[in-house]
Design a protein around this motif. Structure first.
Motif, PDB file in Angstrom:
ATOM      1  N   GLN A 149       0.835  -1.254  -0.005  1.00  0.00           N
ATOM      2  CA  GLN A 149      -0.191   0.165  -0.097  1.00  0.00           C
ATOM      3  C   GLN A 149       0.869   1.443  -0.057  1.00  0.00           C
ATOM      4  O   GLN A 149       0.440   2.263  -0.217  1.00  0.00           O
ATOM      5  CB  GLN A 149      -0.747   0.139   1.282  1.00  0.00           C
ATOM      6  N   GLY A 150       2.179   1.083   0.346  1.00  0.00           N
ATOM      7  CA  GLY A 150       2.952   2.396   0.219  1.00  0.00           C
ATOM      8  C   GLY A 150       3.663   2.293  -1.144  1.00  0.00           C
ATOM      9  O   GLY A 150       4.746   3.369  -1.271  1.00  0.00           O
ATOM     10  N   CYS A 151       3.327   1.657  -2.053  1.00  0.00           N
ATOM     11  CA  CYS A 151       3.833   1.865  -3.600  1.00  0.00           C
ATOM     12  C   CYS A 151       2.792   2.446  -4.412  1.00  0.00           C
ATOM     13  O   CYS A 151       1.721   1.601  -4.646  1.00  0.00           O
ATOM     14  CB  CYS A 151       4.288   0.370  -3.694  1.00  0.00           C
ATOM     15  N   SER A 152       3.091   3.498  -5.188  1.00  0.00           N
ATOM     16  CA  SER A 152       2.315   4.103  -5.978  1.00  0.00           C
ATOM     17  C   SER A 152       2.117   3.476  -7.179  1.00  0.00           C
ATOM     18  O   SER A 152       1.029   3.699  -8.123  1.00  0.00           O
ATOM     19  CB  SER A 152       2.769   5.477  -6.309  1.00  0.00           C
ATOM     20  N   HIS A 178       1.726  -8.787   1.051  1.00  0.00           N
ATOM     21  CA  HIS A 178       2.244  -7.402   1.271  1.00  0.00           C
ATOM     22  C   HIS A 178       3.500  -7.327   1.820  1.00  0.00           C
ATOM     23  O   HIS A 178       3.825  -7.807   2.878  1.00  0.00           O
ATOM     24  CB  HIS A 178       1.149  -6.808   2.079  1.00  0.00           C
ATOM     25  N   VAL A 179       4.581  -6.879   1.074  1.00  0.00           N
ATOM     26  CA  VAL A 179       5.741  -6.687   1.554  1.00  0.00           C
ATOM     27  C   VAL A 179       5.949  -5.335   2.638  1.00  0.00           C
ATOM     28  O   VAL A 179       5.125  -4.660   2.650  1.00  0.00           O
ATOM     29  CB  VAL A 179       6.747  -6.609   0.666  1.00  0.00           C
ATOM     30  N   ASP A 180       7.217  -5.345   3.501  1.00  0.00           N
ATOM     31  CA  ASP A 180       7.194  -4.219   4.354  1.00  0.00           C
ATOM     32  C   ASP A 180       8.383  -3.432   4.100  1.00  0.00           C
ATOM     33  O   ASP A 180       8.648  -2.348   4.871  1.00  0.00           O
ATOM     34  CB  ASP A 180       7.385  -5.092   5.816  1.00  0.00           C
ATOM     35  N   SER A 220      -8.333   5.817  -1.704  1.00  0.00           N
ATOM     36  CA  SER A 220      -9.016   4.309  -0.929  1.00  0.00           C
ATOM     37  C   SER A 220      -8.421   3.248  -1.895  1.00  0.00           C
ATOM     38  O   SER A 220      -8.546   3.374  -3.080  1.00  0.00           O
ATOM     39  CB  SER A 220     -10.321   4.623  -1.218  1.00  0.00           C
ATOM     40  N   LEU A 221      -7.856   2.415  -1.362  1.00  0.00           N
ATOM     41  CA  LEU A 221      -7.229   1.196  -2.027  1.00  0.00           C
ATOM     42  C   LEU A 221      -7.779  -0.085  -1.638  1.00  0.00           C
ATOM     43  O   LEU A 221      -8.065  -0.615  -0.472  1.00  0.00           O
ATOM     44  CB  LEU A 221      -5.718   1.022  -1.552  1.00  0.00           C
ATOM     45  N   LYS A 222      -8.328  -1.013  -2.769  1.00  0.00           N
ATOM     46  CA  LYS A 222      -8.792  -2.186  -2.550  1.00  0.00           C
ATOM     47  C   LYS A 222      -7.941  -3.321  -2.679  1.00  0.00           C
ATOM     48  O   LYS A 222      -7.149  -3.442  -4.009  1.00  0.00           O
ATOM     49  CB  LYS A 222     -10.185  -2.366  -3.493  1.00  0.00           C
TER      50      LYS A 222
END
Length: 260
Positions: free
Chosen positions: A53-56, A82-84, A202-204
């Motif tokens: 979620q931190g990657c555009s 999901h990587v950290d 808003s990310l799904k």
């Protein structure tokens, strides 16, 4: 633009499970008797998307994964890891784990790829490409749906409470050098991202991996369990998947069962 990070360590990682608590009510999902040796090996396409979620650059790949899992509900086994390593830039992905970053690193050692990147899509553990590349993805789906996997695995006597899911499994085919990965996936979740590259979006995300466990050198018949973490609510749709892998991380068998 693809987001990349240089791999600093490719050490193998171990998976650990949270302590499980007993619940009063057990929900049982009966399975009909199956003569596994007589079951045809149906084609499988296991898609492992390494995202954040931190990657555009990741939302288009997240949407594509959701699209193909709905288009091919039987053949496609969609997994969103999901990587950290992008958490430091302002937004901590609530589904990220360091173990998933290490898992991605193992694949990139195999592929002789010098860096981890997002979004990276691994298909049947055998190849990788940018996860938003729809033309390549559909081509690979066509390729692998024309092949029969070497192994089959069946899940039976599935039972789940609010905190865990237990099941029996049966394997067929050559088991030399095989391992089994059991994965619990959350069907979907929408997150309001407040900071980082995707701030105010808003990310799904779909088929989010929330728990997994490996069994090395499995017997043909056995049992296993997975925790249901607290971030999963009683109304969430969840599915358990079982993947058969070679020592080289090729995926040669798979099955799945929706729990609710």
């Amino acid at each position: 633009m693809i987001k990349k990070i240089i791999i600093s360590s490719m050490a193998l990682f171990g998976m650990s499970l949270a302590t499980l608590y007993k619940a009063d009510k057990i929900e049982v999902m009966p399975s009909p008797p199956v003569e596994v040796e007589n079951v045809a090996n149906e084609p499988i396409v296991v898609l492992e998307l390494f995202t954040s979620q931190g990657c555009s650059s990741c939302p288009p790949a997240d949407r594509l994964l959701d699209k193909v899992k709905n288009q091919f509900p039987d053949e496609v086994f969609a997994l969103s890891y999901h990587v950290d390593y992008w958490n430091y830039i302002g937004w901590e992905d609530p589904f990220s784990k360091s173990g998933y970053s290490k898992k991605q690193g193992q694949y990139n050692v195999k592929f002789r790829n010098r860096s981890n990147y997002t979004p990276q899509l691994v298909v049947n553990g055998k190849e990788h490409f940018v996860g938003s590349n729809s033309s390549k993805l559909y081509a690979r789906i066509n390729t692998y749906t024309a092949e029969n996997p070497a192994n089959t695995i069946q899940l039976n006597n599935v039972q789940h409470t609010s905190s865990e899911v237990k099941f029996d499994y049966t394997l067929s085919g050559n088991l030399e050098g095989r391992q089994v990965r059991f994965v619990l996936v959350l069907d979907e979740r929408t997150t309001q991202v407040k900071r980082g590259e995707n701030r105010n979006r808003s990310l799904k995300n779909s088929n989010i991996v929330v728990a997994e466990k490996y069994i090395m050198s499995p017997e043909r018949n056995g049992g296993a369990y997975l925790p249901i973490p607290s971030l999963v609510s009683p109304t969430d749709k969840i599915t358990v998947m079982a993947l058969v892998e070679t020592e080289n991380l090729d995926i040669v068998g798979a099955t799945k069962k929706a729990l609710r």
